[in-house]
Structure formats: structure tokens, C-alpha cells
Write an enzyme that holds these catalytic residues in place. Structure first.
Site, PDB file in Angstrom:
ATOM      1  N   PHE A  54       0.815  -1.223   0.000  1.00 52.38           N
ATOM      2  CA  PHE A  54       0.000   0.000   0.000  1.00 52.38           C
ATOM      3  C   PHE A  54       0.843   1.264   0.000  1.00 52.38           C
ATOM      4  CE2 PHE A  54      -0.042  -1.783   4.352  1.00 52.38           C
ATOM      5  CZ  PHE A  54       0.648  -0.787   5.048  1.00 52.38           C
ATOM      6  N   GLY A  57       1.313   3.523  -3.324  1.00 52.56           N
ATOM      7  CA  GLY A  57       0.376   4.553  -3.755  1.00 52.56           C
ATOM      8  C   GLY A  57      -0.143   5.443  -2.645  1.00 52.56           C
ATOM      9  N   HIS A  58       0.271   5.202  -1.402  1.00 54.50           N
ATOM     10  CA  HIS A  58      -0.286   5.949  -0.257  1.00 54.50           C
ATOM     11  C   HIS A  58       0.833   6.401   0.653  1.00 54.50           C
ATOM     12  CE1 HIS A  58      -2.953   6.765   3.221  1.00 54.50           C
ATOM     13  NE2 HIS A  58      -3.886   6.859   2.304  1.00 54.50           N
ATOM     14  N   PHE A  59       1.542   7.285   0.441  1.00 52.07           N
ATOM     15  CA  PHE A  59       1.708   8.137  -0.729  1.00 52.07           C
ATOM     16  C   PHE A  59       3.149   7.998  -1.170  1.00 52.07           C
ATOM     17  CE2 PHE A  59      -1.729   9.936   1.785  1.00 52.07           C
ATOM     18  CZ  PHE A  59      -2.738  10.025   0.847  1.00 52.07           C
ATOM     19  N   ILE A  64       2.376   6.835   4.284  1.00 48.90           N
ATOM     20  CA  ILE A  64       1.697   6.633   5.560  1.00 48.90           C
ATOM     21  C   ILE A  64       0.724   5.465   5.407  1.00 48.90           C
ATOM     22  CG2 ILE A  64       1.938   9.017   6.373  1.00 48.90           C
ATOM     23  CD1 ILE A  64      -1.002   9.461   5.674  1.00 48.90           C
TER      24      ILE A  64
END
Length: 154
Positions: A54, A57-59, A64
Site C-alpha cells: 500500500f 500509492g499511499h503516498f 503513511i
């Protein structure tokens, strides 16, 4: 069934996967550090690493952990506690989340401690007060409800 007689206050990953139906990449509890089934208390751990998918893409420039995944980690830890309080032939699944609050970001390298305290237990499920902590500071908190379902439904 999980044998708690060897060390009644901790569970390793093999014991966890015998309780939870989740598997990689969605198993978000690495260890149970403390558990007191009678008192309705659990303290579990998630090691947060940059290798988590994750974070791509986050971020990308400021990674985070998504809040919804922090809640999921809390629900998995709570599900272990509620399951061990309930009938052995059923599994505890998420019913609802109330009063969720996010206090600080969870970043790669953090050790996320997942604390759950029982508010209510019954033959139908349970409810816990949950806190996710990093360095003894609350990162997220919520009340989480569970319902028991037959293992064959999962």
C-alpha cells in the site's frame, strides 16, 4: 484449536493463522504480545515496513499507512480476543466500527501496537475498545463490534 498452556500471555504467527482466516497480504497482526481472555484484554503487534504494497500509492513521496488498514489491524487483533472468548466452532468477523479517530500518521519503520479491551461479550459476538499506538502514543482509536459466524461461511 489454539493451545494457550505453553505461554498463556503470547501467541506466535502460527497460532494467529490458526485463529484468523486472513493471509498475506491482508494478515495485519504479526504477534500477540499479551492476552488475557478472562479479563478481555489483548496487546498485539504489527511491524510496519516500506515493503508493504500500500505504500506504493499511499503516498509515494510521503508514505503513511492508510487509516482503514490501521482499523483492520485493530479488528484482526480484537477478532482474536473475541474468538477465544466465544464458541470454538465459530469465527469472529467485523460487524461495525464506531467513534473511529486518527491521531497521528503511521509510517514505515513504526511498530504498531494493537490494544483491545473488552466492552461486551456474548454468545453472538462482542465489542471492544481498541487503540493503535506508536511509541506509546495513540495513532488511532475506535470501538469495534464483532459477530460470530460458522467457519464454513468464510
Amino acid at each position: 484449536m489454539v493451545n494457550l498452556s505453553d505461554n498463556p500471555q503470547a501467541l506466535d504467527i502460527n497460532q494467529i493463522i490458526n485463529i484468523l482466516p486472513h493471509r498475506y497480504p491482508f494478515l495485519l497482526v504479526d504477534r500477540v504480545l499479551e492476552i488475557d481472555v478472562e479479563k478481555g484484554y489483548i496487546l498485539a503487534q504489527k511491524n510496519v515496513t516500506i515493503n508493504e504494497s500500500f505504500f506504493q500509492g499511499h503516498f509515494p513521496n510521503a508514505p503513511i499507512m492508510p487509516g482503514v488498514l490501521i482499523l483492520e489491524a485493530l479488528a484482526q487483533a480484537g477478532g482474536i480476543l473475541v474468538h477465544l472468548r466465544g464458541p470454538g466452532d465459530k469465527i469472529a468477523i467485523l460487524l461495525n466500527v464506531n467513534h473511529a479517530k486518527f491521531r497521528q500518521p503511521v509510517k514505515p519503520g513504526d511498530v504498531l501496537h494493537l490494544k483491545g479491551e473488552g466492552l461486551h461479550f456474548s454468545s453472538k459476538g462482542g465489542r471492544i475498545k481498541a487503540e493503535a499506538l506508536v511509541n506509546q502514543k495513540i495513532a488511532a482509536e475506535a470501538e469495534i463490534g464483532f459477530v460470530f459466524v460458522d467457519k464454513s461461511q468464510i
